[in-house]
Motif scaffolding. Structure first.
Motif, PDB file in Angstrom:
ATOM      1  N   HIS A   1      47.400 -23.253 -62.265  1.00 21.36           N
ATOM      2  CA  HIS A   1      48.265 -22.711 -63.426  1.00 21.36           C
ATOM      3  C   HIS A   1      47.425 -21.168 -63.585  1.00 21.36           C
ATOM      4  O   HIS A   1      46.544 -20.875 -63.176  1.00 21.36           O
TER       5      HIS A   1
ATOM      6  N   HIS B   1      44.858 -32.555 -70.341  1.00 17.40           N
ATOM      7  CA  HIS B   1      43.772 -31.498 -70.391  1.00 17.40           C
ATOM      8  C   HIS B   1      42.432 -32.380 -70.761  1.00 17.40           C
ATOM      9  O   HIS B   1      42.213 -33.289 -71.289  1.00 17.40           O
TER      10      HIS B   1
ATOM     11  N   ASN C   1      42.094 -19.958 -67.367  1.00 17.05           N
ATOM     12  CA  ASN C   1      41.154 -20.407 -68.064  1.00 17.05           C
ATOM     13  C   ASN C   1      39.861 -20.125 -67.469  1.00 17.05           C
ATOM     14  O   ASN C   1      38.905 -19.852 -68.236  1.00 17.05           O
TER      15      ASN C   1
ATOM     16  N   GLU D   1      43.229 -31.012 -66.545  1.00 15.35           N
ATOM     17  CA  GLU D   1      42.935 -29.557 -66.371  1.00 15.35           C
ATOM     18  C   GLU D   1      41.733 -28.836 -67.167  1.00 15.35           C
ATOM     19  O   GLU D   1      41.309 -29.497 -68.344  1.00 15.35           O
ATOM     20  N   ASN D   2      41.109 -28.017 -66.429  1.00 12.23           N
ATOM     21  CA  ASN D   2      39.915 -27.402 -67.050  1.00 12.23           C
ATOM     22  C   ASN D   2      40.437 -26.420 -68.265  1.00 12.23           C
ATOM     23  O   ASN D   2      41.346 -25.531 -68.026  1.00 12.23           O
TER      24      ASN D   2
ATOM     25  N   LEU E   1      42.586 -32.573 -60.180  1.00 17.22           N
ATOM     26  CA  LEU E   1      42.363 -31.542 -60.943  1.00 17.22           C
ATOM     27  C   LEU E   1      43.585 -30.550 -60.784  1.00 17.22           C
ATOM     28  O   LEU E   1      44.163 -30.198 -59.701  1.00 17.22           O
ATOM     29  N   LEU E   2      43.851 -30.104 -62.150  1.00 20.17           N
ATOM     30  CA  LEU E   2      44.701 -28.885 -62.102  1.00 20.17           C
ATOM     31  C   LEU E   2      44.019 -27.876 -62.787  1.00 20.17           C
ATOM     32  O   LEU E   2      43.280 -27.872 -63.729  1.00 20.17           O
ATOM     33  N   LEU E   3      43.658 -26.879 -61.575  1.00 17.48           N
ATOM     34  CA  LEU E   3      42.806 -25.758 -61.844  1.00 17.48           C
ATOM     35  C   LEU E   3      43.632 -24.638 -62.340  1.00 17.48           C
ATOM     36  O   LEU E   3      44.457 -24.125 -61.764  1.00 17.48           O
ATOM     37  N   ASP E   4      43.352 -24.298 -63.796  1.00 15.72           N
ATOM     38  CA  ASP E   4      43.910 -23.238 -64.541  1.00 15.72           C
ATOM     39  C   ASP E   4      43.056 -22.087 -64.371  1.00 15.72           C
ATOM     40  O   ASP E   4      41.989 -21.865 -64.826  1.00 15.72           O
TER      41      ASP E   4
ATOM     42  N   HIS F   1      52.920 -31.917 -67.899  1.00 13.96           N
ATOM     43  CA  HIS F   1      51.681 -31.711 -68.271  1.00 13.96           C
ATOM     44  C   HIS F   1      51.670 -32.022 -69.674  1.00 13.96           C
ATOM     45  O   HIS F   1      52.369 -31.451 -70.477  1.00 13.96           O
TER      46      HIS F   1
ATOM     47  N   SER G   1      49.669 -34.540 -65.336  1.00 12.63           N
ATOM     48  CA  SER G   1      48.429 -33.775 -65.635  1.00 12.63           C
ATOM     49  C   SER G   1      48.273 -33.768 -67.197  1.00 12.63           C
ATOM     50  O   SER G   1      49.101 -33.856 -67.960  1.00 12.63           O
TER      51      SER G   1
ATOM     52  N   CYS H   1      47.094 -28.760 -58.051  1.00 12.15           N
ATOM     53  CA  CYS H   1      48.036 -27.586 -58.625  1.00 12.15           C
ATOM     54  C   CYS H   1      47.283 -26.620 -59.289  1.00 12.15           C
ATOM     55  O   CYS H   1      46.056 -26.794 -59.662  1.00 12.15           O
TER      56      CYS H   1
END
Length: 281
Positions: free
Chosen positions: A205, A98, A177, A142-143, A171-174, A63, A96, A203
């Motif tokens: 988070h 940001h 967040n 990542e959002n 997309l890494l969906l946090d 990341h 990933s 993935c």
């Protein structure tokens, strides 16, 4: 372009303070680890040896922290070459970064939100494409959590959808967040989730936050995961399926068994949703 295999299960962020305990970890305690290559490239000695040993035992996701995907300055291709070597060396299945920028004539040491405009979509998507070409693989973005946006000609979810489509990235969906932003910017997290392109989610988070006021949450990564994040994670699993999920904790690190308890809770939720899917066919 190389497409690495997918992650599975529940993972934990690899922090240097945890390294001795992680090296003694049972192989089944976590399904994968995640590190920031920015903090490990060029690291040798005991830390470098420890990272190599862990990468032999657990899949290692990466990341990034400092590519500044939305920034105005040219991308650092020398650094991208270093990242590619690192990803190849440790057979990293997912890289990933940001969806933000973090540099302007020097690093800002924070994740700055993008303006939600068509111009920003095109600019950021072009740079993501440049990164994917340099790394020879798809990446996920990542959002981020944010507290003020410079300009919003479209909604956050419309901006996110547009970048993912234009860049053809994942997309890494946090989830934390999303909970934080939904509170701070007065939108419905479930409505946002329903518009996330499920096929692009590589993935998830989860992390802790601080409730400053009823209408203000602060993303800290320094506390246990709160109940509203766990609840939204369940909703995400019901929509997306039990995607690989990482527990992030950056400071105020508790004893490792407490972190592993949260990792196990992720697994429990994943198993429950999988069993529900089987029952309902």
């Amino acid at each position: 372009m190389h497409t690495p295999p997918s992650l599975q299960g529940a993972g934990l962020g690899l922090r240097r303070a945890l390294l001795p305990e992680l090296l003694a970890l049972d192989s089944g305690a976590v399904d994968f680890l995640e590190c920031a290559p920015d903090n490990w490239i060029g690291v040798g000695g005991a830390y470098g040896q420890g990272l190599a040993q862990l990468a032999e035992r657990f899949p290692l996701a990466c990341h990034g922290l400092s590519l500044s995907l939305g920034g105005p300055a040219p991308l650092d291709h020398a650094f991208l070459r270093q990242i590619r070597v690192f990803l190849d060396r440790y057979r990293v299945p997912l890289f990933s970064e940001h969806l933000s920028y973090c540099a302007d004539e020097g690093h800002l040491y924070d994740l700055i939100p993008m303006p939600f405009t068509d111009e920003a979509v095109r600019h950021t998507a072009r740079r993501i494409g440049e990164v994917q070409d340099a790394l020879g693989r798809r990446i996920a973005v990542e959002n981020i959590s944010y507290y003020a946006a410079p300009y919003q000609a479209m909604s956050e979810i419309d901006f996110l959808q547009a970048v993912l489509s234009e860049a053809d990235c994942d997309l890494l969906l946090d989830v934390n967040n999303l909970v934080v932003n939904a509170c701070n910017h007065s939108y419905d997290a479930l409505d946002f989730l329903a518009r996330v392109p499920a096929e692009r989610v590589a993935c998830l988070h989860v992390a802790g936050h601080y409730d400053e006021a009823p209408d203000l949450k602060i993303d800290t990564h320094g506390a246990s995961v709160q109940s509203d994040v766990w609840a939204l994670l369940v909703s995400a699993y019901r929509y997306l399926g039990p995607r690989p999920t990482l527990l992030e904790r950056d400071f105020n690190l508790p004893p490792l068994p407490e972190l592993l308890g949260e990792v196990q809770h992720i697994r429990t939720l994943q198993t429950a949703v999988s069993a529900r899917e089987l029952r309902h066919g």
